[in-house]
Every structure is written in structure tokens, then in C-alpha cells.
Scaffold this motif. Structure first.
Motif, PDB file in Angstrom:
ATOM      1  N   LEU A 265      46.235  31.076  45.411  1.00 26.79           N
ATOM      2  CA  LEU A 265      47.037  29.999  45.982  1.00 26.79           C
ATOM      3  C   LEU A 265      46.465  28.641  45.602  1.00 26.79           C
ATOM      4  O   LEU A 265      47.217  27.701  45.297  1.00 26.79           O
ATOM      5  N   ALA A 266      45.140  28.533  45.620  1.00 28.08           N
ATOM      6  CA  ALA A 266      44.500  27.272  45.251  1.00 28.08           C
ATOM      7  C   ALA A 266      44.801  26.915  43.797  1.00 28.08           C
ATOM      8  O   ALA A 266      45.092  25.761  43.471  1.00 28.08           O
ATOM      9  N   CYS A 267      44.737  27.914  42.917  1.00 23.79           N
ATOM     10  CA  CYS A 267      45.061  27.668  41.504  1.00 23.79           C
ATOM     11  C   CYS A 267      46.484  27.163  41.363  1.00 23.79           C
ATOM     12  O   CYS A 267      46.757  26.220  40.603  1.00 23.79           O
ATOM     13  N   ASP A 268      47.398  27.778  42.094  1.00 25.34           N
ATOM     14  CA  ASP A 268      48.804  27.366  42.023  1.00 25.34           C
ATOM     15  C   ASP A 268      48.998  25.942  42.537  1.00 25.34           C
ATOM     16  O   ASP A 268      49.700  25.133  41.919  1.00 25.34           O
ATOM     17  N   VAL A 278      40.570  18.890  39.807  1.00 28.96           N
ATOM     18  CA  VAL A 278      39.646  19.835  40.436  1.00 28.96           C
ATOM     19  C   VAL A 278      40.154  21.270  40.353  1.00 28.96           C
ATOM     20  O   VAL A 278      39.618  22.165  41.004  1.00 28.96           O
ATOM     21  N   ALA A 279      41.200  21.506  39.554  1.00 29.40           N
ATOM     22  CA  ALA A 279      41.750  22.860  39.445  1.00 29.40           C
ATOM     23  C   ALA A 279      40.745  23.841  38.865  1.00 29.40           C
ATOM     24  O   ALA A 279      40.774  25.035  39.164  1.00 29.40           O
ATOM     25  N   GLY A 280      39.826  23.342  38.030  1.00 26.59           N
ATOM     26  CA  GLY A 280      38.842  24.219  37.410  1.00 26.59           C
ATOM     27  C   GLY A 280      37.997  24.969  38.412  1.00 26.59           C
ATOM     28  O   GLY A 280      37.629  26.129  38.181  1.00 26.59           O
ATOM     29  N   CYS A 281      37.685  24.326  39.544  1.00 29.08           N
ATOM     30  CA  CYS A 281      36.841  25.007  40.533  1.00 29.08           C
ATOM     31  C   CYS A 281      37.593  26.169  41.167  1.00 29.08           C
ATOM     32  O   CYS A 281      36.991  27.179  41.545  1.00 29.08           O
ATOM     33  N   ALA A 282      38.922  26.066  41.271  1.00 29.34           N
ATOM     34  CA  ALA A 282      39.713  27.171  41.818  1.00 29.34           C
ATOM     35  C   ALA A 282      39.714  28.349  40.854  1.00 29.34           C
ATOM     36  O   ALA A 282      39.547  29.506  41.264  1.00 29.34           O
ATOM     37  N   TYR A 283      39.872  28.062  39.574  1.00 30.20           N
ATOM     38  CA  TYR A 283      39.857  29.145  38.592  1.00 30.20           C
ATOM     39  C   TYR A 283      38.474  29.782  38.493  1.00 30.20           C
ATOM     40  O   TYR A 283      38.347  30.988  38.275  1.00 30.20           O
ATOM     41  N   ALA A 295      37.065  43.593  37.154  1.00 28.46           N
ATOM     42  CA  ALA A 295      38.299  43.283  36.413  1.00 28.46           C
ATOM     43  C   ALA A 295      37.948  42.283  35.311  1.00 28.46           C
ATOM     44  O   ALA A 295      38.281  41.093  35.398  1.00 28.46           O
ATOM     45  N   TYR A 296      37.290  42.768  34.276  1.00 27.05           N
ATOM     46  CA  TYR A 296      36.714  41.872  33.276  1.00 27.05           C
ATOM     47  C   TYR A 296      37.737  41.112  32.442  1.00 27.05           C
ATOM     48  O   TYR A 296      37.536  39.922  32.159  1.00 27.05           O
ATOM     49  N   PRO A 297      38.858  41.718  31.992  1.00 25.11           N
ATOM     50  CA  PRO A 297      39.850  40.926  31.253  1.00 25.11           C
ATOM     51  C   PRO A 297      40.413  39.772  32.086  1.00 25.11           C
ATOM     52  O   PRO A 297      40.587  38.658  31.588  1.00 25.11           O
ATOM     53  N   GLU A 298      40.693  40.040  33.367  1.00 23.07           N
ATOM     54  CA  GLU A 298      41.195  38.981  34.249  1.00 23.07           C
ATOM     55  C   GLU A 298      40.133  37.895  34.456  1.00 23.07           C
ATOM     56  O   GLU A 298      40.456  36.702  34.499  1.00 23.07           O
ATOM     57  N   ALA A 299      38.879  38.321  34.587  1.00 24.15           N
ATOM     58  CA  ALA A 299      37.793  37.347  34.734  1.00 24.15           C
ATOM     59  C   ALA A 299      37.682  36.475  33.487  1.00 24.15           C
ATOM     60  O   ALA A 299      37.513  35.256  33.573  1.00 24.15           O
ATOM     61  N   GLU A 300      37.781  37.097  32.331  1.00 25.73           N
ATOM     62  CA  GLU A 300      37.703  36.362  31.061  1.00 25.73           C
ATOM     63  C   GLU A 300      38.759  35.261  31.016  1.00 25.73           C
ATOM     64  O   GLU A 300      38.460  34.105  30.677  1.00 25.73           O
ATOM     65  N   GLN A 301      40.001  35.605  31.373  1.00 24.20           N
ATOM     66  CA  GLN A 301      41.073  34.618  31.340  1.00 24.20           C
ATOM     67  C   GLN A 301      40.834  33.508  32.356  1.00 24.20           C
ATOM     68  O   GLN A 301      41.068  32.319  32.082  1.00 24.20           O
ATOM     69  N   ALA A 302      40.367  33.877  33.539  1.00 20.16           N
ATOM     70  CA  ALA A 302      40.129  32.859  34.570  1.00 20.16           C
ATOM     71  C   ALA A 302      38.998  31.918  34.170  1.00 20.16           C
ATOM     72  O   ALA A 302      39.058  30.710  34.461  1.00 20.16           O
ATOM     73  N   THR A 306      39.187  27.976  33.716  1.00 26.64           N
ATOM     74  CA  THR A 306      38.170  27.098  34.307  1.00 26.64           C
ATOM     75  C   THR A 306      37.772  26.014  33.323  1.00 26.64           C
ATOM     76  O   THR A 306      37.737  24.810  33.649  1.00 26.64           O
ATOM     77  N   LEU A 307      37.481  26.423  32.110  1.00 33.55           N
ATOM     78  CA  LEU A 307      37.074  25.477  31.067  1.00 33.55           C
ATOM     79  C   LEU A 307      38.229  24.559  30.678  1.00 33.55           C
ATOM     80  O   LEU A 307      38.030  23.357  30.441  1.00 33.55           O
ATOM     81  N   ARG A 308      39.437  25.109  30.632  1.00 31.39           N
ATOM     82  CA  ARG A 308      40.613  24.314  30.244  1.00 31.39           C
ATOM     83  C   ARG A 308      40.818  23.148  31.199  1.00 31.39           C
ATOM     84  O   ARG A 308      41.282  22.072  30.790  1.00 31.39           O
ATOM     85  N   TYR A 309      40.473  23.331  32.461  1.00 29.15           N
ATOM     86  CA  TYR A 309      40.627  22.258  33.438  1.00 29.15           C
ATOM     87  C   TYR A 309      39.328  21.471  33.656  1.00 29.15           C
ATOM     88  O   TYR A 309      39.168  20.793  34.670  1.00 29.15           O
ATOM     89  N   GLY A 310      38.416  21.588  32.706  1.00 25.57           N
ATOM     90  CA  GLY A 310      37.250  20.706  32.699  1.00 25.57           C
ATOM     91  C   GLY A 310      36.125  21.085  33.617  1.00 25.57           C
ATOM     92  O   GLY A 310      35.291  20.236  33.962  1.00 25.57           O
ATOM     93  N   TRP A 311      36.050  22.354  34.022  1.00 24.56           N
ATOM     94  CA  TRP A 311      34.993  22.789  34.946  1.00 24.56           C
ATOM     95  C   TRP A 311      33.968  23.636  34.196  1.00 24.56           C
ATOM     96  O   TRP A 311      34.309  24.328  33.225  1.00 24.56           O
ATOM     97  N   ASP A 312      32.736  23.617  34.630  1.00 29.02           N
ATOM     98  CA  ASP A 312      31.691  24.405  33.992  1.00 29.02           C
ATOM     99  C   ASP A 312      31.860  25.883  34.326  1.00 29.02           C
ATOM    100  O   ASP A 312      32.137  26.237  35.481  1.00 29.02           O
TER     101      ASP A 312
END
Length: 560
Positions: A265-268, A278-283, A295-302, A306-312
Motif C-alpha cells: 500500500l505504501a508503494c502504491d 521517499v517511495a524508495g524506502c517503501a520498496y 521470494a527472491y525474484p520478487e525481492a530482486e524487482q523490489a 528501490t534504486l529507481r526511486y533514489g534509495w540505497d
């Protein structure tokens, strides 16, 4: 429609924090007859609370200009504060800076105005965002002196929040937390605006989590949940950030399905065009939950999001790489992150992950790669020592538990199970008191390994089985499977010859060296290794070496 009735009902809805109703009524009235400036400001708050960030910005510009023309400098500066915040939430930092400049010029016309302090709050935030901690505390102290007893409730609470954050950022944690508590006491009085209330909740809970002050964070999070439940229309960017903090605390408390739900919900909410800064922190929070659940493939995408929205992405991405059998990649990432990070709490998270990755490889990989069989263990020990120093300086229970866990793991890897147990027992006690079941179970696995190394197999199996049950309840699939393997002891899985190969591999021997020592062909050794990989359900020599250490197949000094 009767505009006057709509206005009265809209204002009443705003006072009741029925944001959807207030937004509809005031918006309808505005379409018939332009609202008074105060009503425009209320409509902007309703839009903000509903997540209509772009609309809120337009309304705040309108309110600022109208107040300025009316000579109501204080009210205009209050609008400028939220306008600059809203633009920053949307990633429009240049526009935010431009409006701050305009507000400063207006403030010069009335330098004695109490609301000029709003601009100091914005200035302090700019320093915080830039990592300029010393200038931030200077501005925060000026702010504290400027805000008197007659200031509005938003300004008083915002000042306590800003000063608290500045003190924490400058290393005065105790004084900073006391100021943040003052801000939360003001929130409890329910005299300030909903926007300021939401912001203070987010800042205080986020800071407590950053400092590993989990009990404090949980206490304020429960208060936040009650506040949010009282206004179901609240769905803006602050609500999204509140969800991130809630997801993190739900994860720690062991309610992973609800944590995943909140994180999604936070990501949305934070990617709906307002709050993307601050969306990166949600991802990142979502990625961590996927990783822990296996769930490694899902983690990889998330993590990519995270990086796409500028978060470490660290240290989570490094731990994902470790789980995927890519230890060198994980280690390189953590070493790089530590080299460019000086902030103590950030280093603490990286150091804890570094200890885990450094100890995961046993000796085999380091020996074959660079001949430094003991280098990783020595580096892990240094990381654990630094983590302990940070924990002592900060004093948070969760940080002490993390440090004890790392120290015990290092002692165990050094072959000193007896010395490992006190640190591990204390870490387990801290995690149980904090009600963090996943970390308590992870410590339980280490305690079991120490017991096994000391010959107490009965206690070891009990520890492993207890941990397995916790992991299964949480949904931590990879940890549950590992604990299940440990519970069985694993000694009957391999043939005597395969055990010899495993022992030699764990001591850093190449296939050629193993073949020479066991008087076998290299082809036979390779076949044994293939069988070992299948039986142990692993995919690398590193994992086989780790298995040998975990199951006590080596002596205290690493000998067979």
C-alpha cells in the motif's frame, strides 16, 4: 446549491477531519463563489490529506498570494511552509527553493512575525537533507529561541521535532529523543493541524527505528494507528510514509503478511505522483520482506524499484546476493558501502550484514581466491568490534542485541564455542524482551551450533527445532529449511568418503589437493562434490564449507 450552507458544513467537516467530505463541500462552494483565503487553506489541507498533492500545491500558492496581498504575513508564511514541503514531496526541489526565497523576501517586511520561524524549520530541513548536521543544529537552536509561548500549536510542536532531529543527527541521542517525546506529547493534545500531526508521527517513529529504539517506536506506532483509524480518508504521502514505518514494525513483531500488505500500500500511495521522493524506502521494506520469505525474484524487482526511486539498496541487496550464492558480489557491495559511509547508525546496519557475509564463506573461497584463509574471519572480528563500540555509544537495546549476536557468531567461527555462548544468550534475551521473534530464532540457531560444538547434541537439536518452528510460523522459508537440516544433524546424509571430501574442502583444499591427499583422481573428487551438492541441496563450495562449520565436522582449530 446553498454556498453558505456548504461552507459551514465544509468547515465543520474539516474540524472533524472528515477530509473527503470537507474536500467535496469546499470544492463545490469554490466552484460557485471563490472561497475566503482561510477556506482555501483548509481546502488545501483536505486535498493534502487525501493524497491530491498537485491540487494542494495549487491551492497553497493561491492562499499564499492572497494572504500576502491582505498583509497577513504570518498566515502567508505558514502556507509557504506547506507549499515548499509539498513541492519537495513531489521531487520539485528547485521550485521548492524558489518559493522559499519568495517567502524569505515577504518575511523581511515583518521581521518580528512569529511565523518567520516556519522558514527556519525549512532551512533546518535543507541542512538535514544535505547531511550538514552542524549547521542544522545551529538553525534548530535559533528556531527554539524564536518560538515563544504564544506561537501556534503547529509551530511549537514542529520546533520540538526539528530540534530533536538536529540533536540526534549531531550525536546527542538522549537529548534528541527527549525533544521528540515533547513533540509527541504535543501531538497527543490534538491541538495542531492534521498535516503537522502526520509529519511528526512519521519523523519520530522513523528516527526511533533508525536509532533501533524499538520499544519507543512501537509505542508511538500504536498511537499512530489509532489516529489513522479515526480518519480513514487520510491517504496522502504522509500516510504512505507512515505505512512504511508500520510495515517495518510489523515485520519485527512477526506479523509478516500484514507487513507485506502495508508495504505494498505504501508503494502504491507514494508512487501516485506525490511522495515519490521517499517511495524508495517503501520498496526497500517490501524487498526485505520478500527476501526473508525466500521470494527472491520478487525481492530482486523490489530492490530495483528501490534504486529507481533514489534509495540505497544496502545492506538488503547484499544479503539477497548471499542467499543466491553470490557471496563475492555481496561482500564487494558491503565493503564499498562501508568505505563511503561514516554515519554510525548506517554503519551499524552495514557492519551487521558484513559479519554475516564474511562468516558465510568459511575458509574455502578466500583461500582459493587470494590465499588469505583467515582474512575474512579477521575482518568479521573487526566489524563486530566496531559494531559493539557503536552499540555502547548509542545504548539502544536492539543495537546491543545485534552487536552481541555478531560477537557470538565470530567467536563461534573462531572455534571458541564456549566464549560465544554468553554473548549469544544475552542477545537472545534482548530480542525476546523486544519481542522480535525472527532475530531471536536466528540467535537460537547460533546457540544450537555452539552447543553442538561443545558436544551437547540434545540441547543443540532443541534449539534448532524451536527456531525452525518460529521460522515456519513467520514464513521465513530459507531459514526454516536450514534449521530443519540442522535438526537432523546431517551426519548420516553423507558417506564416510564424502565427509572426508567435505572436511578437506572446508579447510581450503582445491580439487587437486583433495585428490592427492585421499589418493583419488580429480575426476572422482569432482563426482563426490557433485553428489555432495545434491545431498546437501547447495550450489557452491562456499555453502559446503559453511555446512561443515555449522555441523561441527571440523575441530576447534579447523582440523578434520
Amino acid at each position: 446549491m446553498d454556498v453558505d450552507v456548504a461552507l459551514l458544513e465544509g468547515r465543520d467537516a474539516g474540524r472533524r477531519q472528515a477530509w473527503g467530505e470537507a474536500h467535496a463541500l469546499l470544492g463545490a462552494a469554490d466552484a460557485v463563489r471563490p472561497l475566503d483565503t482561510a477556506d482555501v487553506e483548509l481546502l488545501a489541507e483536505a486535498a493534502d490529506m487525501l493524497g491530491h498533492g498537485d491540487e494542494a500545491i495549487v491551492l497553497l500558492r493561491r492562499a499564499f498570494s492572497a494572504y500576502a496581498e491582505e498583509g497577513a504575513v504570518g498566515a502567508a508564511l505558514r502556507c509557504a511552509y506547506w507549499l515548499c514541503k509539498g513541492l519537495a514531496w513531489g521531487g520539485e526541489f528547485a521550485q521548492s527553493g524558489a518559493w522559499l526565497g519568495r517567502a524569505r523576501r515577504l518575511a523581511e517586511s515583518d521581521p518580528g512575525c512569529q511565523e518567520c520561524a516556519y522558514l527556519l524549520m525549512l532551512e533546518a530541513e535543507l541542512h538535514f537533507r544535505a547531511g550538514e548536521h552542524a549547521p542544522m543544529i545551529d538553525v534548530a537552536r535559533r528556531l527554539d529561541k524564536a518560538v515563544g509561548a504564544g506561537a501556534d500549536a503547529d509551530l511549537v510542536a514542529g520546533t520540538a521535532m526539528t530540534l530533536g532531529l538536529a540533536l540526534v543527527s549531531n550525536g546527542d541521542t538522549a537529548a534528541g529523543l527527549a525533544q521528540l517525546d515533547e513533540a509527541m506529547v504535543a501531538v497527543a493534545e490534538r491541538t495542531m493541524s492534521a498535516r503537522m500531526t502526520g509529519m511528526i508521527y512519521c519523523v519520530v517513529i522513523g528516527t526511533c527505528q533508525e536509532l533501533q529504539e524499538l520499544s519507543r517506536a512501537q509505542e508511538w506506532s500504536e498511537a499512530l494507528a489509532e489516529w489513522c483509524a479515526a480518519q480513514p480518508d487520510f491517504s496522502g504521502a504522509y500516510r504512505g510514509l507512515c505505512r512504511v514505518h508500520r510495515a517495518a514494525l510489523l515485520q519485527l513483531g512477526g506479523d509478516w503478511p500484514d507487513a507485506v500488505h502495508e508495504a505494498r500500500l505504501a508503494c502504491d500511495q507514494l508512487t501516485a505522483g506525490y511522495g515519490e521522493a521517499v517511495a524508495g524506502c517503501a520498496y526497500y521494506q517490501l524487498a526485505e520482506l520478500h527476501r526473508l520469505r525466500g521470494a527472491y525474484p520478487e525481492a530482486e524487482q523490489a530492490y530495483r524499484d528501490t534504486l529507481r526511486y533514489g534509495w540505497d539498496t544496502q545492506p538488503g541487496l547484499a544479503l539477497l546476493r548471499l542467499a543466491q550464492g553470490r557471496r563475492p558480489t555481496a561482500l564487494a557491495a558491503l565493503r564499498r558501502a562501508l568505505a563511503e559511509t561514516g554515519e554510525p547508525m548506517r554503519r551499524a546496519r552495514l557492519l551487521a550484514a558484513a559479519v554475516e557475509v564474511l562468516l558465510a564463506g568459511g575458509e574455502a573461497e578466500a583461500t582459493e581466491a587470494d590465499g588469505d584463509g583467515g582474512g575474512d574471519l579477521a575482518e568479521a572480528a573487526r566489524a563486530a568490534d566496531e559494531l559493539a563500540l557503536i552499540a555502547d555509544a548509542q545504548g539502544a537495546a536492539a543495537l546491543r542485541a545485534t552487536a552481541g549476536q555478531a560477537r557470538g557468531a565470530v567467536r563461534l567461527a573462531e572455534g571458541d564455542a564456549k566464549a560465544a555462548l554468553p554473548a549469544l544468550r544475552e542477545a537472545g534475551r534482548w530480542w525476546r524482551e523486544l519481542e522480535v521473534p525472527y532475530e531471536a530464532a536466528r540467535v537460537g540457531v547460533l546457540v544450537g551450533l555452539a552447543c553442538r560444538a561443545l558436544g551437547d547434541e540434545d540441547c543443540a537439536v532443541l534449539e534448532f527445532d524451536t527456531a525452525r518452528q518460529t521460522f515456519e510460523r513467520l514464513g521465513a522459508g530459507p531459514d526454516a529449511r536450514r534449521a530443519a537440516r540442522l535438526t537432523g544433524g546431517g551426519r548420516s546424509v553423507l558417506s564416510p568418503r564424502e565427509l572426508e571430501v567435505v572436511r578437506l574442502l572446508a579447510r581450503g583444499r582445491t580439487n587437486h589437493a583433495i585428490a592427492t591427499e585421499l589418493v583419488l583422481s580429480e575426476k572422482t573428487v569432482a563426482r563426490h562434490l557433485s553428489n555432495i551438492f545434491v545431498k546437501l541441496d547447495v550450489g557452491s563450495r562456499t555453502a559446503v564449507a559453511a555446512y561443515a562449520y555449522e555441523h561441527g565436522l571440523l575441530g576447534p582449530d579447523g582440523s578434520a
